[in-house]
Scaffold this motif. Sequence first.
Motif, PDB file in Angstrom:
ATOM      1  N   LEU A 193      24.094   8.154 -38.235  1.00 39.77           N
ATOM      2  CA  LEU A 193      22.818   8.394 -38.918  1.00 39.77           C
ATOM      3  C   LEU A 193      22.990   9.399 -40.062  1.00 39.77           C
ATOM      4  CD1 LEU A 193      19.376   8.765 -37.250  1.00 39.77           C
ATOM      5  CD2 LEU A 193      20.093  10.474 -38.891  1.00 39.77           C
ATOM      6  N   LEU A 194      23.741  10.482 -39.817  1.00 39.21           N
ATOM      7  CA  LEU A 194      23.931  11.515 -40.841  1.00 39.21           C
ATOM      8  C   LEU A 194      24.777  11.012 -41.999  1.00 39.21           C
ATOM      9  CD1 LEU A 194      24.430  14.541 -38.468  1.00 39.21           C
ATOM     10  CD2 LEU A 194      22.646  14.374 -40.200  1.00 39.21           C
ATOM     11  N   SER A 195      25.796  10.223 -41.712  1.00 42.78           N
ATOM     12  CA  SER A 195      26.614   9.683 -42.805  1.00 42.78           C
ATOM     13  C   SER A 195      25.790   8.764 -43.698  1.00 42.78           C
ATOM     14  CB  SER A 195      27.821   8.930 -42.237  1.00 42.78           C
ATOM     15  OG  SER A 195      27.415   7.793 -41.488  1.00 42.78           O
ATOM     16  N   LYS A 196      24.838   8.035 -43.092  1.00 42.16           N
ATOM     17  CA  LYS A 196      23.954   7.167 -43.876  1.00 42.16           C
ATOM     18  C   LYS A 196      23.025   8.003 -44.752  1.00 42.16           C
ATOM     19  CE  LYS A 196      20.367   3.623 -43.279  1.00 42.16           C
ATOM     20  NZ  LYS A 196      19.294   4.411 -43.910  1.00 42.16           N
ATOM     21  N   VAL A 197      22.480   9.102 -44.198  1.00 41.39           N
ATOM     22  CA  VAL A 197      21.610   9.980 -44.984  1.00 41.39           C
ATOM     23  C   VAL A 197      22.353  10.540 -46.186  1.00 41.39           C
ATOM     24  CG1 VAL A 197      20.419  12.214 -44.946  1.00 41.39           C
ATOM     25  CG2 VAL A 197      20.080  10.597 -43.078  1.00 41.39           C
ATOM     26  N   VAL A 198      23.591  11.009 -45.967  1.00 38.53           N
ATOM     27  CA  VAL A 198      24.384  11.565 -47.073  1.00 38.53           C
ATOM     28  C   VAL A 198      24.682  10.495 -48.112  1.00 38.53           C
ATOM     29  CG1 VAL A 198      26.615  12.597 -47.672  1.00 38.53           C
ATOM     30  CG2 VAL A 198      25.366  13.407 -45.658  1.00 38.53           C
ATOM     31  N   ALA A 199      25.042   9.282 -47.659  1.00 40.13           N
ATOM     32  CA  ALA A 199      25.343   8.198 -48.600  1.00 40.13           C
ATOM     33  C   ALA A 199      24.115   7.823 -49.422  1.00 40.13           C
ATOM     34  CB  ALA A 199      25.863   6.985 -47.833  1.00 40.13           C
ATOM     35  N   ASP A 200      22.941   7.805 -48.792  1.00 39.83           N
ATOM     36  CA  ASP A 200      21.713   7.437 -49.516  1.00 39.83           C
ATOM     37  C   ASP A 200      21.331   8.485 -50.563  1.00 39.83           C
ATOM     38  OD1 ASP A 200      21.511   5.147 -48.027  1.00 39.83           O
ATOM     39  OD2 ASP A 200      20.044   5.937 -46.606  1.00 39.83           O
ATOM     40  N   GLU A 213      21.958  15.662 -59.974  1.00 43.54           N
ATOM     41  CA  GLU A 213      21.395  16.996 -60.138  1.00 43.54           C
ATOM     42  C   GLU A 213      22.467  18.072 -60.314  1.00 43.54           C
ATOM     43  OE1 GLU A 213      18.081  17.966 -60.266  1.00 43.54           O
ATOM     44  OE2 GLU A 213      17.634  15.824 -60.389  1.00 43.54           O
ATOM     45  N   GLY A 214      23.752  17.662 -60.317  1.00 36.83           N
ATOM     46  CA  GLY A 214      24.831  18.608 -60.603  1.00 36.83           C
ATOM     47  C   GLY A 214      25.593  19.114 -59.403  1.00 36.83           C
ATOM     48  N   TYR A 215      25.457  18.487 -58.235  1.00 36.12           N
ATOM     49  CA  TYR A 215      26.116  18.954 -57.017  1.00 36.12           C
ATOM     50  C   TYR A 215      27.284  18.043 -56.644  1.00 36.12           C
ATOM     51  CZ  TYR A 215      21.677  21.440 -56.308  1.00 36.12           C
ATOM     52  OH  TYR A 215      20.567  22.228 -56.462  1.00 36.12           O
ATOM     53  N   GLU A 216      28.144  18.586 -55.781  1.00 35.32           N
ATOM     54  CA  GLU A 216      29.065  17.792 -55.001  1.00 35.32           C
ATOM     55  C   GLU A 216      28.534  17.779 -53.576  1.00 35.32           C
ATOM     56  OE1 GLU A 216      33.051  19.103 -55.312  1.00 35.32           O
ATOM     57  OE2 GLU A 216      33.121  18.932 -57.500  1.00 35.32           O
ATOM     58  N   ILE A 217      28.591  16.637 -52.926  1.00 41.24           N
ATOM     59  CA  ILE A 217      28.028  16.521 -51.581  1.00 41.24           C
ATOM     60  C   ILE A 217      29.067  15.911 -50.661  1.00 41.24           C
ATOM     61  CG2 ILE A 217      26.978  14.258 -52.079  1.00 41.24           C
ATOM     62  CD1 ILE A 217      24.637  15.120 -50.217  1.00 41.24           C
ATOM     63  N   SER A 218      29.122  16.401 -49.427  1.00 36.47           N
ATOM     64  CA  SER A 218      30.153  15.943 -48.495  1.00 36.47           C
ATOM     65  C   SER A 218      29.591  15.839 -47.085  1.00 36.47           C
ATOM     66  CB  SER A 218      31.343  16.899 -48.497  1.00 36.47           C
ATOM     67  OG  SER A 218      30.951  18.187 -48.035  1.00 36.47           O
ATOM     68  N   PHE A 219      30.286  15.018 -46.264  1.00 38.67           N
ATOM     69  CA  PHE A 219      29.945  14.885 -44.852  1.00 38.67           C
ATOM     70  C   PHE A 219      31.222  15.022 -44.031  1.00 38.67           C
ATOM     71  CE2 PHE A 219      29.678  12.080 -41.084  1.00 38.67           C
ATOM     72  CZ  PHE A 219      28.747  12.808 -40.366  1.00 38.67           C
ATOM     73  N   ASP A 220      31.166  15.832 -42.973  1.00 37.13           N
ATOM     74  CA  ASP A 220      32.334  16.053 -42.125  1.00 37.13           C
ATOM     75  C   ASP A 220      31.867  16.147 -40.677  1.00 37.13           C
ATOM     76  OD1 ASP A 220      34.917  16.468 -41.339  1.00 37.13           O
ATOM     77  OD2 ASP A 220      34.890  18.626 -41.742  1.00 37.13           O
ATOM     78  N   ARG A 242      14.234  10.897 -41.282  1.00 34.34           N
ATOM     79  CA  ARG A 242      13.306  11.588 -42.180  1.00 34.34           C
ATOM     80  C   ARG A 242      13.546  13.098 -42.156  1.00 34.34           C
ATOM     81  NH1 ARG A 242       8.724   9.806 -40.069  1.00 34.34           N
ATOM     82  NH2 ARG A 242       8.780   7.905 -41.288  1.00 34.34           N
ATOM     83  N   ALA A 243      13.819  13.646 -40.964  1.00 32.54           N
ATOM     84  CA  ALA A 243      14.034  15.089 -40.847  1.00 32.54           C
ATOM     85  C   ALA A 243      15.296  15.523 -41.590  1.00 32.54           C
ATOM     86  CB  ALA A 243      14.134  15.478 -39.368  1.00 32.54           C
ATOM     87  N   PHE A 244      16.413  14.844 -41.346  1.00 34.67           N
ATOM     88  CA  PHE A 244      17.662  15.232 -41.998  1.00 34.67           C
ATOM     89  C   PHE A 244      17.608  14.970 -43.502  1.00 34.67           C
ATOM     90  CE2 PHE A 244      19.419  14.420 -37.621  1.00 34.67           C
ATOM     91  CZ  PHE A 244      19.678  15.755 -37.348  1.00 34.67           C
ATOM     92  N   SER A 245      16.932  13.904 -43.917  1.00 34.83           N
ATOM     93  CA  SER A 245      16.789  13.640 -45.351  1.00 34.83           C
ATOM     94  C   SER A 245      16.012  14.757 -46.038  1.00 34.83           C
ATOM     95  CB  SER A 245      16.083  12.291 -45.575  1.00 34.83           C
ATOM     96  OG  SER A 245      16.864  11.221 -45.083  1.00 34.83           O
TER      97      SER A 245
END
Length: 300
Positions: A154-161, A169-176, A193-196
């Motif tokens: 679920l979290l990897s999907k939120v990060v990918a979306d 917006e100028g960031y680097e984003i990662s999931f581990d 919805r909460a994690f997003s």
Amino acid sequence: LVLVVGQITIGVPALILLAVTLVGVPWVTKWSLRSLEKLTERLNKVDFEARGGVVNENGLPKELLRVVREINLALNRLDAGFEKTERFFVNAAHELRTPIAIVQVRADTLQQSEEKLHIQKSIKRLTAITNQLLDIERYRQNPPISKTIELTHLLSKVVADLAPFAISEGYEISFDTDVSKVSMEGDDEALDRAFSNLVRNAIQYGGGRGDIAVKVEADGSVLISDQGIGIGGELHSRILEPFYRVNPHGSGAGLGLSMVNEIIEKYGGFIELKSSPGRGSVFAIRWRNALRIERRRQEP
């Protein structure tokens, strides 16, 4: 002899009366009030957050039926009031969408100026408030769904979306993740919805630079961190209150984190915040309920 007989005549009934008072009266009182214990048990079983909850009248003595019926009438009135308030919020949010869209279109046709930027900023905030009100009421009105959720997926999907939005917006984003799988019972749409909302919050207040990291720890805790402006310690206790905003002039509505906290608590979690001005923020979601965690296999 007369004195002794007199003392016995007075003392024995007194002792009997004392024994009856100390033992019999409490027992008789408890026995006579046993129906109140039944009523208390039934009141404790009523889910006051759910609609249509009433106290069961079956098996209660006639003396308590009138009280129970009045309690049920009060609960029905509360249900009607909640439903009326919820309909108002949903209808108001829907009705706001059309005029906001019209104003947005007209504002976009204006010549570039400082006034136009102020108008667009106000429209953006109105849109955020409207969308968050709709999200909150959709979550509250939909019946809760409980099923097995794989948290890392679920979290990897939120990060990918949200990655394209974060990068723009100028960031680097990662999931581990420190584990292979984390399974729990809950509503995947509500937790999504909460994690997003937490990731969007990091994007909004991260200062437009640095990394946004989402991580699952070995115990199943979820950490969402940014390298933004941070939040002063005196504000940590208020950050989850409805309509509270760290930056009163920002575009947020102050409802997102309140909704996140409500969802996380519903599924057995709580939020910890570690933050200080200039050092970014870390929102940690800890779980009180037991999780099914599958560790990563160690490579030989």
